[in-house]
Each structure stands twice: as C-alpha cells, then as structure tokens.
Design a protein around this motif. Sequence first.
Motif, PDB file in Angstrom:
ATOM      1  N   SER A 146      52.140  18.896  36.770  1.00  0.00           N
ATOM      2  CA  SER A 146      53.166  17.854  36.888  1.00  0.00           C
ATOM      3  C   SER A 146      52.822  16.928  38.051  1.00  0.00           C
ATOM      4  CB  SER A 146      54.548  18.471  37.091  1.00  0.00           C
ATOM      5  OG  SER A 146      54.683  18.932  38.409  1.00  0.00           O
ATOM      6  N   ALA A 147      53.480  15.785  38.093  1.00  0.00           N
ATOM      7  CA  ALA A 147      53.256  14.814  39.165  1.00  0.00           C
ATOM      8  C   ALA A 147      53.620  15.388  40.525  1.00  0.00           C
ATOM      9  CB  ALA A 147      54.059  13.552  38.889  1.00  0.00           C
ATOM     10  N   ASN A 148      54.434  16.441  40.565  1.00  0.00           N
ATOM     11  CA  ASN A 148      54.790  17.090  41.827  1.00  0.00           C
ATOM     12  C   ASN A 148      53.570  17.673  42.545  1.00  0.00           C
ATOM     13  OD1 ASN A 148      57.450  16.514  41.184  1.00  0.00           O
ATOM     14  ND2 ASN A 148      57.860  18.553  40.382  1.00  0.00           N
ATOM     15  N   TRP A 149      52.496  17.896  41.825  1.00  0.00           N
ATOM     16  CA  TRP A 149      51.284  18.468  42.416  1.00  0.00           C
ATOM     17  C   TRP A 149      50.426  17.410  43.109  1.00  0.00           C
ATOM     18  CZ3 TRP A 149      49.560  23.677  41.821  1.00  0.00           C
ATOM     19  CH2 TRP A 149      50.432  24.492  41.109  1.00  0.00           C
ATOM     20  N   THR A 150      50.690  16.145  42.847  1.00  0.00           N
ATOM     21  CA  THR A 150      49.861  15.066  43.386  1.00  0.00           C
ATOM     22  C   THR A 150      49.669  15.140  44.896  1.00  0.00           C
ATOM     23  OG1 THR A 150      50.505  13.660  41.542  1.00  0.00           O
ATOM     24  CG2 THR A 150      49.551  12.559  43.444  1.00  0.00           C
ATOM     25  N   PRO A 151      50.703  15.391  45.708  1.00  0.00           N
ATOM     26  CA  PRO A 151      50.496  15.450  47.169  1.00  0.00           C
ATOM     27  C   PRO A 151      49.505  16.532  47.611  1.00  0.00           C
ATOM     28  CG  PRO A 151      52.828  15.267  46.673  1.00  0.00           C
ATOM     29  CD  PRO A 151      52.120  15.495  45.364  1.00  0.00           C
ATOM     30  N   ARG A 152      49.350  17.570  46.825  1.00  0.00           N
ATOM     31  CA  ARG A 152      48.413  18.647  47.187  1.00  0.00           C
ATOM     32  C   ARG A 152      46.965  18.218  47.011  1.00  0.00           C
ATOM     33  NH1 ARG A 152      51.860  23.613  44.610  1.00  0.00           N
ATOM     34  NH2 ARG A 152      53.627  23.259  45.962  1.00  0.00           N
ATOM     35  N   GLU A 201      45.867  14.797  47.555  1.00  0.00           N
ATOM     36  CA  GLU A 201      46.154  13.412  47.936  1.00  0.00           C
ATOM     37  C   GLU A 201      44.994  12.440  47.793  1.00  0.00           C
ATOM     38  OE1 GLU A 201      44.752  15.419  51.686  1.00  0.00           O
ATOM     39  OE2 GLU A 201      46.394  15.934  50.364  1.00  0.00           O
TER      40      GLU A 201
END
Length: 67
Positions: free
Chosen positions: A16-22, A24
């Motif tokens: 999901s897009a929630n993983w994007t910060p991991r 970066e």
Amino acid sequence: MNAPEPYEIRVTGHLSANWTPRFEKLSMRHDPDGETVLSGLLDQAALHGVLIRIRDLGLKLISVNPG
C-alpha cells in the motif's frame, strides 16, 4: 567510485502507499502479476539498507536488477 546507479527491486504482493515512507528514495509501482516494483538511484550502502529493510519487514524479495 560509489556513485548512485539505477536499480529495480521486486517484492511479492502489492504494497500500500503507506509503505512509501519506508522506501523514501524509491518510486513504487504495482505490476499486474501481483508484484511491487521499487526503483530509483541508489549507491551500494543505500541498496544494502533497502535490502535489510525488506528482510526486516518480512517481505519476499523476488529480484534486484541494475539499470
């Protein structure tokens, strides 16, 4: 001699897009075959850091390809 190079890293599943910060420094896209593709410019230290993060998150690594 450790200049960033383009890499494409594939993992199983659609993250999901929630993983994007991991991840970066990398862009994320979903392939229709059920894989997530992370891509971007990484030096060797950053590449190894991403691979460790993938391991620590319990993601199944499919491939790492230069270019």
